[in-house]
Design a protein around this motif. Structure first.
Motif, PDB file in Angstrom:
ATOM      1  N   ALA A  18      12.559  15.028  36.562  1.00 58.00           N
ATOM      2  CA  ALA A  18      13.837  15.335  37.107  1.00 58.00           C
ATOM      3  C   ALA A  18      14.914  14.354  37.103  1.00 58.00           C
ATOM      4  O   ALA A  18      16.087  14.608  36.481  1.00 58.00           O
ATOM      5  CB  ALA A  18      13.844  16.022  38.439  1.00 58.00           C
ATOM      6  N   LEU A  19      14.327  13.029  37.275  1.00 56.61           N
ATOM      7  CA  LEU A  19      15.296  11.922  37.138  1.00 56.61           C
ATOM      8  C   LEU A  19      15.968  11.760  35.662  1.00 56.61           C
ATOM      9  O   LEU A  19      17.126  11.390  35.481  1.00 56.61           O
ATOM     10  CB  LEU A  19      14.814  10.688  37.931  1.00 56.61           C
ATOM     11  N   ILE A  20      14.871  11.919  34.641  1.00 55.35           N
ATOM     12  CA  ILE A  20      15.374  11.437  33.329  1.00 55.35           C
ATOM     13  C   ILE A  20      16.448  12.689  32.919  1.00 55.35           C
ATOM     14  O   ILE A  20      17.398  12.679  32.313  1.00 55.35           O
ATOM     15  CB  ILE A  20      14.041  11.753  32.443  1.00 55.35           C
ATOM     16  N   LYS A  21      16.060  14.045  33.501  1.00 52.48           N
ATOM     17  CA  LYS A  21      16.981  14.891  32.912  1.00 52.48           C
ATOM     18  C   LYS A  21      18.202  14.885  33.756  1.00 52.48           C
ATOM     19  O   LYS A  21      19.350  15.090  33.168  1.00 52.48           O
ATOM     20  CB  LYS A  21      16.118  16.511  33.538  1.00 52.48           C
ATOM     21  N   LYS A  22      18.172  14.646  34.808  1.00 56.87           N
ATOM     22  CA  LYS A  22      19.588  14.379  35.498  1.00 56.87           C
ATOM     23  C   LYS A  22      20.509  13.212  35.029  1.00 56.87           C
ATOM     24  O   LYS A  22      21.894  13.611  34.499  1.00 56.87           O
ATOM     25  CB  LYS A  22      19.557  14.169  37.236  1.00 56.87           C
ATOM     26  N   LYS A  70      25.074  11.974  31.471  1.00 59.53           N
ATOM     27  CA  LYS A  70      25.722  11.297  30.449  1.00 59.53           C
ATOM     28  C   LYS A  70      26.150  12.091  29.134  1.00 59.53           C
ATOM     29  O   LYS A  70      26.581  11.689  28.033  1.00 59.53           O
ATOM     30  CB  LYS A  70      24.625  10.154  29.402  1.00 59.53           C
ATOM     31  N   GLY A  71      26.062  13.269  29.411  1.00 59.75           N
ATOM     32  CA  GLY A  71      26.413  14.390  28.494  1.00 59.75           C
ATOM     33  C   GLY A  71      25.630  14.765  27.339  1.00 59.75           C
ATOM     34  O   GLY A  71      26.189  14.961  26.235  1.00 59.75           O
ATOM     35  N   MET A  72      24.473  13.950  27.290  1.00 59.51           N
ATOM     36  CA  MET A  72      23.532  14.245  26.214  1.00 59.51           C
ATOM     37  C   MET A  72      22.547  15.472  26.261  1.00 59.51           C
ATOM     38  O   MET A  72      22.096  15.918  27.089  1.00 59.51           O
ATOM     39  CB  MET A  72      22.497  12.926  26.185  1.00 59.51           C
ATOM     40  N   SER A  73      22.287  15.913  25.207  1.00 60.51           N
ATOM     41  CA  SER A  73      21.218  16.812  24.713  1.00 60.51           C
ATOM     42  C   SER A  73      20.073  16.114  24.563  1.00 60.51           C
ATOM     43  O   SER A  73      19.932  14.908  24.469  1.00 60.51           O
ATOM     44  CB  SER A  73      21.581  17.865  23.621  1.00 60.51           C
ATOM     45  N   CYS A 122      14.678   4.619  29.508  1.00 60.39           N
ATOM     46  CA  CYS A 122      15.239   4.423  30.614  1.00 60.39           C
ATOM     47  C   CYS A 122      16.405   3.428  30.256  1.00 60.39           C
ATOM     48  O   CYS A 122      17.488   3.396  30.988  1.00 60.39           O
ATOM     49  CB  CYS A 122      14.036   3.442  31.475  1.00 60.39           C
ATOM     50  N   GLN A 123      16.266   2.266  29.009  1.00 56.81           N
ATOM     51  CA  GLN A 123      17.297   1.720  28.650  1.00 56.81           C
ATOM     52  C   GLN A 123      18.578   2.590  28.227  1.00 56.81           C
ATOM     53  O   GLN A 123      19.407   2.209  28.612  1.00 56.81           O
ATOM     54  CB  GLN A 123      16.588   0.701  27.614  1.00 56.81           C
ATOM     55  N   LYS A 124      18.209   3.680  27.526  1.00 56.85           N
ATOM     56  CA  LYS A 124      19.293   4.607  27.069  1.00 56.85           C
ATOM     57  C   LYS A 124      20.191   5.115  28.137  1.00 56.85           C
ATOM     58  O   LYS A 124      21.078   5.272  28.136  1.00 56.85           O
ATOM     59  CB  LYS A 124      18.627   5.432  26.153  1.00 56.85           C
ATOM     60  N   LEU A 125      19.254   5.488  29.185  1.00 59.68           N
ATOM     61  CA  LEU A 125      19.936   6.243  30.283  1.00 59.68           C
ATOM     62  C   LEU A 125      20.613   5.196  31.431  1.00 59.68           C
ATOM     63  O   LEU A 125      20.905   6.031  32.717  1.00 59.68           O
ATOM     64  CB  LEU A 125      18.971   7.022  30.869  1.00 59.68           C
ATOM     65  N   ASP A 126      20.116   3.920  31.392  1.00 59.55           N
ATOM     66  CA  ASP A 126      20.407   3.084  32.531  1.00 59.55           C
ATOM     67  C   ASP A 126      19.755   3.335  33.807  1.00 59.55           C
ATOM     68  O   ASP A 126      20.282   3.385  34.790  1.00 59.55           O
ATOM     69  CB  ASP A 126      22.048   2.974  32.718  1.00 59.55           C
ATOM     70  N   LEU A 127      18.421   3.572  33.423  1.00 58.57           N
ATOM     71  CA  LEU A 127      17.516   3.807  34.688  1.00 58.57           C
ATOM     72  C   LEU A 127      16.481   2.589  34.781  1.00 58.57           C
ATOM     73  O   LEU A 127      16.200   1.937  34.038  1.00 58.57           O
ATOM     74  CB  LEU A 127      16.893   5.228  34.339  1.00 58.57           C
ATOM     75  N   LYS A 128      16.195   2.609  36.157  1.00 59.42           N
ATOM     76  CA  LYS A 128      14.900   1.463  36.335  1.00 59.42           C
ATOM     77  C   LYS A 128      13.709   2.291  36.309  1.00 59.42           C
ATOM     78  O   LYS A 128      13.559   3.467  36.554  1.00 59.42           O
ATOM     79  CB  LYS A 128      15.093   1.155  37.929  1.00 59.42           C
TER      80      LYS A 128
END
Length: 248
Positions: A8-12, A17-20, A53-59
């Motif tokens: 769910a965190l990946i999806k959010k 970021k407005g990505m498909s 995670c790098q692409k989405l700026d997530l830890k």
């Protein structure tokens, strides 16, 4: 190794970021993999998860639930550290929340890495020494470890930067002694050990302690010959030449 993750965190993050799913997957994996991650909460590849995670700026610590994920992620950081790519290591380690590391060993590695980043990227010597000391005093899992040797070297290099050369020499000596015990135990990859010896030798040479550097050079060259390895033989030979030339 299949990791349990919080899809769910990946999806959010993707939607924020407005990505498909197709856009997120581009250059990393398939859209089907993204769908599986988001809806089934599993990922079979650490490499894929790190890149997402790098692409989405997530830890990655916020996403991965598998307690062993850090072994793979830290291997990337360690490769950068050993090659003195501290900026690259800094980008990787910035995606790890140390509060979610659940073993003394992993915390010790984290603070060892962080010490070098503070020393060479942030130029904060006090913070570097603080992190190295955390590794040595609170998070060493065993009596003698590779990371103890590495952290002692880090403190020595920090004191060298401060111009406190006697202190620097003492910590570099401690690093060499611990590393000798690690090497003798035979539990660590010789390639990794050679990398640290090269840094120790270079530190001795910088201090003008050629009589300390040269025996280590000869010892490691002998070990490499015994194991039919040529790894960094050229670097060691160059260091030997510099030491002999400086000695006159």
């Amino acid at each position: 190794m299949t990791m349990v993750i919080t899809g769910a965190l990946i999806k959010k993050a993707r939607k924020d970021k407005g990505m498909s799913q197709v856009q997120l997957a581009e250059g990393i994996c398939t859209q089907a993999t993204i769908s599986s991650i988001e809806n089934q909460n599993t990922c079979s590849s650490v490499d894929i998860l790190v890149n997402l995670c790098q692409k989405l700026d997530l830890k990655i610590t916020d996403v991965a639930k598998n307690t062993r994920y850090g072994d793979k992620v830290f291997s990337y950081i360690e490769d950068d550290m050993r090659n003195h790519l501290y900026a690259d290591a800094n980008r990787q380690i910035g995606r790890i929340d140390c509060k979610k590391l659940n073993t003394r060993y992993m915390l010790g590695k984290y603070h060892c890495y962080r010490g070098f980043i503070e020393l060479y990227i942030n130029d904060d010597i006090d913070e570097a020494i603080f992190n190295f000391n955390l590794q040595l005093t609170q998070y060493s899992a065993d009596e003698f470890t590779f990371y103890q040797a590495w952290s002692n070297l880090g403190i020595g290099l920090a004191y060298q930067k401060l111009g406190k050369l006697d202190r620097a020499e003492g910590f570099i000596d401690s690093s060499a002694k611990i590393l000798a015990k690690v090497k003798k135990a035979g539990k660590h990859d010789m390639i990794v050990i050679v990398d640290l010896y090269v840094d120790i030798i270079a530190a001795y040479a910088e201090l003008g302690k050629y009589d300390r550097a040269l025996p280590l050079i000869h010892e490691i060259l002998h070990e490499l010959t015994e194991q039919d390895l040529i790894y960094k033989v050229d670097v060691l030979a160059e260091l030997e030449s510099k030491c002999l030339y400086a000695k006159g």
